[in-house]
Design a protein around this motif. Sequence first.
Motif, PDB file in Angstrom:
ATOM      1  N   THR A  16      -3.997  17.098   0.134  1.00  7.40           N
ATOM      2  CA  THR A  16      -2.798  17.187   0.972  1.00  7.40           C
ATOM      3  C   THR A  16      -1.560  17.044   0.092  1.00  7.40           C
ATOM      4  N   THR A  17      -0.469  17.603   0.554  1.00  6.37           N
ATOM      5  CA  THR A  17       0.784  17.439  -0.192  1.00  6.37           C
ATOM      6  C   THR A  17       1.483  16.137   0.169  1.00  6.37           C
ATOM      7  N   HIS A  18       1.023  15.458   1.204  1.00  3.64           N
ATOM      8  CA  HIS A  18       1.627  14.182   1.580  1.00  3.64           C
ATOM      9  C   HIS A  18       1.324  13.128   0.519  1.00  3.64           C
ATOM     10  N   HIS A  19       2.173  12.131   0.446  1.00  2.00           N
ATOM     11  CA  HIS A  19       2.036  11.086  -0.568  1.00  2.00           C
ATOM     12  C   HIS A  19       2.633   9.781  -0.051  1.00  2.00           C
ATOM     13  N   ALA A  20       2.463   8.728  -0.828  1.00  2.00           N
ATOM     14  CA  ALA A  20       3.038   7.417  -0.482  1.00  2.00           C
ATOM     15  C   ALA A  20       3.706   6.849  -1.721  1.00  2.00           C
ATOM     16  N   ARG A  21       4.746   6.058  -1.470  1.00  2.00           N
ATOM     17  CA  ARG A  21       5.481   5.408  -2.559  1.00  2.00           C
ATOM     18  C   ARG A  21       5.556   3.909  -2.305  1.00  2.00           C
ATOM     19  N   SER A  22       5.406   3.167  -3.363  1.00  2.00           N
ATOM     20  CA  SER A  22       5.508   1.716  -3.272  1.00  2.00           C
ATOM     21  C   SER A  22       6.963   1.312  -3.060  1.00  2.00           C
ATOM     22  N   VAL A  23       7.161   0.337  -2.172  1.00  2.00           N
ATOM     23  CA  VAL A  23       8.501  -0.231  -1.984  1.00  2.00           C
ATOM     24  C   VAL A  23       8.515  -1.694  -2.425  1.00  2.00           C
ATOM     25  N   GLY A  24       7.433  -2.105  -3.115  1.00  2.00           N
ATOM     26  CA  GLY A  24       7.336  -3.454  -3.655  1.00  2.00           C
ATOM     27  C   GLY A  24       6.578  -4.400  -2.756  1.00  2.00           C
ATOM     28  N   GLN A  25       6.100  -5.469  -3.351  1.00  2.00           N
ATOM     29  CA  GLN A  25       5.387  -6.538  -2.651  1.00  2.00           C
ATOM     30  C   GLN A  25       4.199  -6.025  -1.834  1.00  2.00           C
ATOM     31  N   GLY A  26       3.482  -5.039  -2.397  1.00  2.00           N
ATOM     32  CA  GLY A  26       2.287  -4.517  -1.737  1.00  2.00           C
ATOM     33  C   GLY A  26       2.559  -3.672  -0.504  1.00  2.00           C
ATOM     34  N   ARG A  27       3.769  -3.208  -0.350  1.00  2.00           N
ATOM     35  CA  ARG A  27       4.154  -2.392   0.811  1.00  2.00           C
ATOM     36  C   ARG A  27       4.423  -0.963   0.361  1.00  2.00           C
ATOM     37  N   TRP A  28       4.148  -0.015   1.270  1.00  2.00           N
ATOM     38  CA  TRP A  28       4.242   1.408   0.956  1.00  2.00           C
ATOM     39  C   TRP A  28       4.908   2.172   2.089  1.00  2.00           C
ATOM     40  N   THR A  29       5.558   3.295   1.721  1.00  2.00           N
ATOM     41  CA  THR A  29       6.030   4.256   2.714  1.00  2.00           C
ATOM     42  C   THR A  29       5.236   5.538   2.498  1.00  2.00           C
ATOM     43  N   VAL A  30       4.939   6.231   3.610  1.00  2.00           N
ATOM     44  CA  VAL A  30       4.143   7.454   3.561  1.00  2.00           C
ATOM     45  C   VAL A  30       5.026   8.612   4.009  1.00  2.00           C
ATOM     46  N   SER A  31       4.897   9.739   3.333  1.00  2.00           N
ATOM     47  CA  SER A  31       5.803  10.873   3.550  1.00  2.00           C
ATOM     48  C   SER A  31       5.866  11.350   4.995  1.00  2.00           C
ATOM     49  N   PHE A  32       4.777  11.273   5.746  1.00  2.00           N
ATOM     50  CA  PHE A  32       4.819  11.763   7.127  1.00  2.00           C
ATOM     51  C   PHE A  32       4.995  10.651   8.161  1.00  2.00           C
ATOM     52  N   LEU A  33       5.267   9.445   7.708  1.00  2.00           N
ATOM     53  CA  LEU A  33       5.514   8.315   8.612  1.00  2.00           C
ATOM     54  C   LEU A  33       6.851   7.664   8.271  1.00  2.00           C
ATOM     55  N   PRO A  34       7.932   8.410   8.401  1.00  2.00           N
ATOM     56  CA  PRO A  34       9.241   7.861   8.016  1.00  2.00           C
ATOM     57  C   PRO A  34       9.602   6.630   8.848  1.00  2.00           C
ATOM     58  N   GLY A  35      10.205   5.659   8.203  1.00  2.00           N
ATOM     59  CA  GLY A  35      10.653   4.455   8.895  1.00  2.00           C
ATOM     60  C   GLY A  35       9.593   3.385   9.029  1.00  2.00           C
ATOM     61  N   ARG A  36       8.374   3.664   8.582  1.00  2.00           N
ATOM     62  CA  ARG A  36       7.301   2.663   8.655  1.00  2.00           C
ATOM     63  C   ARG A  36       6.998   2.137   7.254  1.00  2.00           C
ATOM     64  N   THR A  37       6.729   0.863   7.176  1.00  2.00           N
ATOM     65  CA  THR A  37       6.294   0.249   5.931  1.00  2.00           C
ATOM     66  C   THR A  37       4.884  -0.263   6.149  1.00  2.00           C
ATOM     67  N   LEU A  38       3.966   0.153   5.292  1.00  2.00           N
ATOM     68  CA  LEU A  38       2.547  -0.125   5.472  1.00  2.00           C
ATOM     69  C   LEU A  38       1.982  -0.958   4.329  1.00  2.00           C
ATOM     70  N   THR A  39       0.832  -1.577   4.593  1.00  2.00           N
ATOM     71  CA  THR A  39       0.088  -2.242   3.524  1.00  2.00           C
ATOM     72  C   THR A  39      -0.575  -1.167   2.672  1.00  2.00           C
ATOM     73  N   THR A  40      -1.124  -1.561   1.552  1.00  2.00           N
ATOM     74  CA  THR A  40      -1.832  -0.610   0.684  1.00  2.00           C
ATOM     75  C   THR A  40      -2.976   0.043   1.440  1.00  2.00           C
ATOM     76  N   ASP A  41      -3.783  -0.754   2.134  1.00  2.00           N
ATOM     77  CA  ASP A  41      -4.914  -0.196   2.884  1.00  2.00           C
ATOM     78  C   ASP A  41      -4.459   0.773   3.969  1.00  2.00           C
ATOM     79  N   GLN A  42      -3.374   0.448   4.634  1.00  2.00           N
ATOM     80  CA  GLN A  42      -2.853   1.336   5.676  1.00  2.00           C
ATOM     81  C   GLN A  42      -2.349   2.651   5.082  1.00  2.00           C
ATOM     82  N   ALA A  43      -1.695   2.576   3.936  1.00  2.00           N
ATOM     83  CA  ALA A  43      -1.196   3.793   3.283  1.00  2.00           C
ATOM     84  C   ALA A  43      -2.352   4.688   2.857  1.00  2.00           C
TER      85      ALA A  43
END
Length: 101
Positions: A16-43
């Motif tokens: 997939t072309t979707h991806h996730a980026r770390s925002v620090g402290q084990g939290r991630w944002t995912v390209s198709f879920l704007p505005g949500r901050t997820l755990t590593t497992d959730q990402a």
Amino acid sequence: MTVQVTRGSFMSSDRTTHHARSVGQGRWTVSFLPGRTLTTDQAVAALRAAEEIDGVQRLARAVGLTAAELAGMAAVECSWAPAEAGQPRNRFGLRRTSGSQ
């Protein structure tokens, strides 16, 4: 179906072309879920879901639906009476009826 973490701050997939980026402290944002901050497992789960959408899209086209239509219809509880437990199954795992081979 492989989600990979690069430099500890970027998750990507080969399906997939979707991806996730770390925002620090084990939290991630995912390209198709704007505005949500997820755990590593959730990402990772979100990216794996995006990978699966490709297969759903192919199956949906085969039956003349969009992926959203197919997923929505399949998510609804079946209203048909349950099949009899002893009924034989075909090579696809589907229960055979008297008229099928």
